[in-house]
Design an enzyme around this catalytic site. Structure first.
Site, short mmCIF file in Angstrom:
data_model
loop_
_atom_site.label_atom_id
_atom_site.label_comp_id
_atom_site.label_asym_id
_atom_site.label_seq_id
_atom_site.Cartn_x
_atom_site.Cartn_y
_atom_site.Cartn_z
N LYS A 111 2.40 -18.41 -18.81
CA LYS A 111 2.91 -19.23 -19.63
C LYS A 111 1.91 -19.62 -20.78
O LYS A 111 2.33 -20.37 -21.78
CB LYS A 111 3.27 -20.66 -18.84
CG LYS A 111 4.34 -20.34 -17.79
CD LYS A 111 4.49 -21.35 -16.88
CE LYS A 111 5.10 -21.24 -15.57
NZ LYS A 111 4.92 -22.70 -14.68
N GLY A 112 0.77 -19.46 -20.60
CA GLY A 112 -0.41 -20.01 -21.39
C GLY A 112 -0.28 -19.74 -22.79
O GLY A 112 -0.76 -20.51 -23.61
N GLU A 127 -2.19 -13.74 -26.29
CA GLU A 127 -2.56 -14.40 -24.86
C GLU A 127 -3.34 -15.40 -25.24
O GLU A 127 -3.87 -15.73 -26.34
CB GLU A 127 -3.43 -13.14 -24.55
CG GLU A 127 -4.19 -13.33 -23.30
CD GLU A 127 -3.37 -13.86 -21.97
OE1 GLU A 127 -2.63 -14.77 -22.11
OE2 GLU A 127 -3.70 -13.24 -21.03
N ASP A 128 -3.46 -16.28 -24.26
CA ASP A 128 -4.15 -17.62 -24.59
C ASP A 128 -5.66 -17.32 -24.45
O ASP A 128 -6.42 -17.99 -25.14
CB ASP A 128 -3.62 -18.63 -23.61
CG ASP A 128 -3.80 -18.15 -22.04
OD1 ASP A 128 -4.15 -17.11 -21.63
OD2 ASP A 128 -3.42 -19.02 -21.26
N ASP A 130 -10.61 -13.92 -20.06
CA ASP A 130 -11.83 -14.54 -19.41
C ASP A 130 -12.59 -12.92 -18.90
O ASP A 130 -13.41 -12.49 -19.21
CB ASP A 130 -10.98 -15.30 -18.28
CG ASP A 130 -12.09 -15.75 -17.53
OD1 ASP A 130 -13.29 -16.08 -18.02
OD2 ASP A 130 -11.78 -16.27 -16.29
N PHE A 186 -14.16 -23.90 -18.23
CA PHE A 186 -12.79 -23.91 -17.77
C PHE A 186 -12.11 -24.90 -18.95
O PHE A 186 -12.26 -26.10 -18.76
CB PHE A 186 -12.27 -24.30 -16.38
CG PHE A 186 -11.12 -24.14 -16.23
CD1 PHE A 186 -10.80 -22.69 -15.69
CD2 PHE A 186 -9.88 -24.98 -16.05
CE1 PHE A 186 -9.24 -22.41 -15.43
CE2 PHE A 186 -8.64 -24.75 -15.77
CZ PHE A 186 -8.37 -23.37 -15.63
N VAL A 187 -11.30 -24.25 -19.80
CA VAL A 187 -10.64 -25.15 -20.69
C VAL A 187 -9.12 -25.15 -20.55
O VAL A 187 -8.70 -24.51 -19.81
CB VAL A 187 -10.83 -24.41 -22.03
CG1 VAL A 187 -12.19 -24.66 -22.63
CG2 VAL A 187 -10.50 -23.10 -22.09
N ASP A 240 -3.39 -24.36 -18.71
CA ASP A 240 -3.34 -25.47 -17.70
C ASP A 240 -4.46 -25.46 -16.70
O ASP A 240 -5.27 -24.52 -16.50
CB ASP A 240 -2.05 -25.01 -17.01
CG ASP A 240 -2.20 -23.86 -16.16
OD1 ASP A 240 -2.46 -22.86 -16.68
OD2 ASP A 240 -1.93 -24.02 -14.82
N ARG A 243 -0.75 -28.60 -20.32
CA ARG A 243 -0.27 -27.48 -21.38
C ARG A 243 -0.12 -28.16 -22.73
O ARG A 243 -0.22 -27.49 -23.80
CB ARG A 243 0.59 -26.89 -20.65
CG ARG A 243 0.40 -25.77 -19.74
CD ARG A 243 1.44 -24.82 -19.30
NE ARG A 243 1.37 -24.25 -18.18
CZ ARG A 243 0.65 -23.18 -17.86
NH1 ARG A 243 0.24 -22.49 -18.75
NH2 ARG A 243 0.88 -22.48 -16.65
P1 IMP Z 1 -8.58 -12.83 -16.83
O1 IMP Z 1 -7.82 -11.56 -15.86
O2 IMP Z 1 -9.81 -13.32 -15.93
O3 IMP Z 1 -9.06 -12.24 -18.09
O4 IMP Z 1 -7.86 -14.23 -16.84
C1 IMP Z 1 -6.47 -14.21 -17.05
C2 IMP Z 1 -5.73 -15.52 -17.15
O5 IMP Z 1 -6.59 -16.59 -16.42
C3 IMP Z 1 -5.67 -16.18 -18.54
O6 IMP Z 1 -4.67 -15.48 -19.24
C4 IMP Z 1 -5.49 -17.38 -18.17
O7 IMP Z 1 -4.16 -17.72 -17.96
C5 IMP Z 1 -6.24 -17.77 -17.08
N1 IMP Z 1 -7.56 -18.69 -17.58
C6 IMP Z 1 -8.88 -17.76 -17.48
N2 IMP Z 1 -9.61 -18.76 -18.07
C7 IMP Z 1 -9.22 -19.76 -18.25
C8 IMP Z 1 -9.60 -21.29 -18.61
O8 IMP Z 1 -10.77 -21.55 -18.82
N3 IMP Z 1 -8.50 -22.11 -18.60
C9 IMP Z 1 -7.15 -22.11 -18.21
N4 IMP Z 1 -6.66 -20.78 -17.77
C10 IMP Z 1 -7.74 -19.62 -17.85
MG MG Z 2 -2.77 -16.02 -19.68
#
Ligand code: IMP
Ligand code: MG
Length: 176
Positions: free
Chosen positions: A43-44, A99-100, A103, A152-153, A159, A165
């Site tokens: 949803k981000g 994408e939001d 990470d 963590f943002v 969220d 959100r």
């Molecule tokens: P990744 O697979 O580790 O790259 O992370 C994927 C998902 O984790 C992102 O699309 C976000 O939805 C969530 N995420 C990662 N870091 C944060 C953060 O700092 N705040 C909120 N959601 C996060």
């Molecule tokens: Mg996401």
């Protein structure tokens, strides 16, 4: 606004709006005459994609995909499940994933591999945020809003346990 007072601001609403305008103009320039699909990751990305789409003066389609990562809430496991799939085929379309945040990159790795099997004309990635310090796999980012440090943002779609959100800026929780 009481919610906002729980956060320390990292990126203001004005900074976000300026950057989203820039990204929209770049995409508009790059996709002239192409059959463009903006693909939001739920949803981000829901607020980001709505602002970004309005900054692109081109005919385009919007679709969404829901992904969830198994494992702990704050750490991506790399095992990803599609919770809601695209509504239309993307064969021969030019796809820009919206994408939001990237990470560890594991969610995006899964999505890029999955989309490739559907034979789109091209796939590029537009992410509002990137935390390069946490990368576990190299993800090519074509359009980047902001690179941020490893914190963590929340806000502007992002969220913490479904909360924050709707905060109009990007911030860090003051407590927690
Ligand atoms: P990744 O697979 O580790 O790259 O992370 C994927 C998902 O984790 C992102 O699309 C976000 O939805 C969530 N995420 C990662 N870091 C944060 C953060 O700092 N705040 C909120 N959601 C996060
Ligand atoms: Mg996401």
């Amino acid at each position: 606004m009481k919610l906002a007072q729980e956060l320390e601001s990292m990126i203001s609403a004005e900074q976000i709006a300026d950057r989203v305008g820039d990204l929209g103009r770049q995409i508009e320039r790059d996709y002239q005459g192409k059959d463009l699909v903006l693909l939001g990751v739920l949803k981000g990305s829901y607020i980001f994609i709505s602002d970004l789409a309005r900054a692109i003066d081109l005919p385009l389609a919007i679709d969404f995909i829901g992904l969830s990562s198994y494992g702990e809430a704050t750490e991506s496991s790399g095992v990803v499940k599609i919770t809601s799939d695209l509504s239309r085929p993307i064969e021969d379309k030019h796809v820009v994933i919206v994408e939001d945040i990237v990470d560890t990159g594991l969610t995006m790795r899964y999505l890029l591999d999955n989309l490739a099997t559907r034979h789109p004309a091209s796939v590029k990635l537009c992410t509002l945020l990137h935390k390069p310090g946490r990368a576990r796999t190299r993800i090519p980012i074509d359009y980047l809003g902001f690179q941020i440090e490893d914190r963590f943002v929340v806000g502007y779609g992002l969220d913490a346990n479904e909360k924050y959100r709707n905060v109009p800026f990007i911030g860090v929780l003051k407590h927690g």
